[in-house]
Design an enzyme around this catalytic site. Structure first.
Site, PDB file in Angstrom:
ATOM      1  N   ASP A   1      -2.213   0.399 -10.260  1.00 25.14           N
ATOM      2  CA  ASP A   1      -3.166   1.414 -10.806  1.00 25.14           C
ATOM      3  C   ASP A   1      -2.927   2.762 -10.483  1.00 25.14           C
ATOM      4  O   ASP A   1      -1.626   3.070 -10.117  1.00 25.14           O
ATOM      5  CB  ASP A   1      -4.735   0.824 -10.174  1.00 25.14           C
ATOM      6  CG  ASP A   1      -4.709   0.903  -8.804  1.00 25.14           C
ATOM      7  OD1 ASP A   1      -3.774   1.533  -8.043  1.00 25.14           O
ATOM      8  OD2 ASP A   1      -5.574   0.369  -8.196  1.00 25.14           O
TER       9      ASP A   1
ATOM     10  N   SER B   1      -6.838  -0.880   1.709  1.00 28.46           N
ATOM     11  CA  SER B   1      -6.850  -1.486   0.442  1.00 28.46           C
ATOM     12  C   SER B   1      -5.507  -2.074   0.210  1.00 28.46           C
ATOM     13  O   SER B   1      -5.425  -2.820  -0.589  1.00 28.46           O
ATOM     14  CB  SER B   1      -7.319  -0.612  -0.770  1.00 28.46           C
ATOM     15  OG  SER B   1      -6.786   0.323  -0.674  1.00 28.46           O
TER      16      SER B   1
ATOM     17  N   HIS C   1      -2.371   2.033  -5.840  1.00 20.74           N
ATOM     18  CA  HIS C   1      -2.055   0.813  -5.194  1.00 20.74           C
ATOM     19  C   HIS C   1      -0.862   0.369  -6.117  1.00 20.74           C
ATOM     20  O   HIS C   1      -0.462   0.515  -7.034  1.00 20.74           O
ATOM     21  CB  HIS C   1      -2.977  -0.305  -5.253  1.00 20.74           C
ATOM     22  CG  HIS C   1      -4.258   0.295  -4.712  1.00 20.74           C
ATOM     23  ND1 HIS C   1      -5.234   0.644  -5.328  1.00 20.74           N
ATOM     24  CD2 HIS C   1      -4.795   0.540  -3.491  1.00 20.74           C
ATOM     25  CE1 HIS C   1      -6.393   1.012  -4.811  1.00 20.74           C
ATOM     26  NE2 HIS C   1      -5.878   0.866  -3.297  1.00 20.74           N
TER      27      HIS C   1
END
Length: 359
Positions: free
Chosen positions: A323, A33, A326
């Site tokens: 977040d 991600s 990340h």
């Protein structure tokens, strides 16, 4: 798209980025991600970022990137001179594949079972299989084996993977037994052995200029701090120590591959060192504004991702994390520029990206 900070670094080193002519013919991105740009959008998984507030600062809005703006992979592409973002494997066309593909997938790991409890994800083995298909398509389009092999040998291949093998595997004994089977040292060795075999598959598919990003200090992520606690310290150092074992072995693997494979060049990007320097500078910068903390910039769910909301912190340019897991665009920026041009020999070994592409 290249911002003023990047230009300042480039001017310091007297390197000119000519956006109309990329410095490499193509650019391939593998990972999780941290560099996913939308491959997970159509998957049945909790690891998705195709909703606000993700993309709140991205020029194209919501795309599936797990941050507020561009990722480090996007920014490296800009530094290489590409005038468009590298397309996802899920959307790439035959007209685009000669310039590169982004195979990265949120939740992906070196191990195929990593993050399985979240749903579907494209593990590294599948990403390499997808790349094999892209190479076959390239050969079919070119109908010239010599040209295609030469083309692929000049491309840049970036890997940013391994975090989920800890966050969504080894450190989750509720779902995985790896921490009962392996000591941290043994697990790091096991992961790097698997990674080595996967990198050799890329070599057999024509990869010759390969960048391996080390893992960031997972013990400093807001979600880990929230779950584990730090006893007043900035990070969970016991978890950072576990991750360091993987990074140390990955750096040794780069040396080994460079020694054993004479016609390829590998390099290691020390994200943990870059991150520690970044946090120190940010703490100084923020001291007159507010106390710096490892906190997310959005409301987060129990798995650390942003809740479906348009509310974010007002000072995103001063936030390391967007977040609970990340990095923000600002943090991606620092990692990208520090890997492209290493201001310290601790950042990249044996080359930074700007030197690697000229070999």
């Amino acid at each position: 798209m290249v911002n003023s900070y990047i230009f300042a670094v480039l001017m310091q080193f007297e390197i000119l980025v000519v956006l109309s002519k990329p410095q490499v013919p193509c650019y391939f991105i593998f990972g999780d991600s941290l560099v996913d740009s939308g491959n997970n959008n159509e998957l049945v998984t909790k690891a998705k970022a195709n909703y606000l507030p993700y993309g709140v600062d991205f020029p194209e809005g919501v795309t599936g990137r797990f941050t507020n703006g561009r990722t480090m992979a996007d920014m490296i592409g800009e530094l290489l001179g590409f005038d468009e973002f590298i397309p996802t494997y899920a959307s790439v066309t035959d007209q685009q594949i000669s310039k590169g593909v982004n195979y990265a997938s949120g939740g992906a790991g070196i191990l195929p079972e990593t993050s399985s409890y979240l749903g579907d994800r494209i593990a590294l083995e599948r990403q390499l299989s997808n790349h094999n298909g892209i190479v076959s398509r390239l050969f079919g389009l070119q109908e010239n084996t010599t040209f295609t092999n030469e083309h692929l040998s000049k491309c840049l291949y970036v890997f940013n993977i391994g975090s989920n093998d800890y966050l969504n595997n080894y450190l989750l004994p509720k779902f995985y037994n790896t921490s009962h089977i392996y000591t941290p040292h043994q697990y790091a060795s096991f992961l790097v052995r698997q990674y080595c075999q996967q990198l050799k598959k890329l070599y057999n598919l024509g990869g010759r200029k390969i960048v391996l990003f080390g893992l960031a200090p997972i013990g400093c992520t807001p979600i880990v701090i929230h779950i584990v606690g730090t006893n007043g310290k900035p990070c969970v150092e016991s978890i950072n120590d576990i991750v360091k074992k993987f990074n140390d072995k990955l750096r040794l693997l780069v040396d080994e591959l460079n020694r054993d494979i004479q016609d390829a060049n590998f390099t290691f990007i020390n994200v943990s060192h870059i991150s520690s320097v970044q946090k120190g500078k940010l703490a100084i910068r923020c001291s007159s504004i507010m106390p710096w903390r490892n906190v997310p910039c959005c409301e987060v769910t129990e798995n650390g991702q942003c809740a479906h909301t348009t509310t974010t912190c007002r000072m995103r340019m001063l936030s390391i994390y967007f977040d609970g897991v990340h990095p923000s665009e600002m943090a991606h920026n620092v990692i990208a520029t520090s890997s492209y041009i290493a201001l310290s020999e601790m950042n990249a070994s044996p080359y930074d990206i700007s030197h690697l592409i000229r070999l």
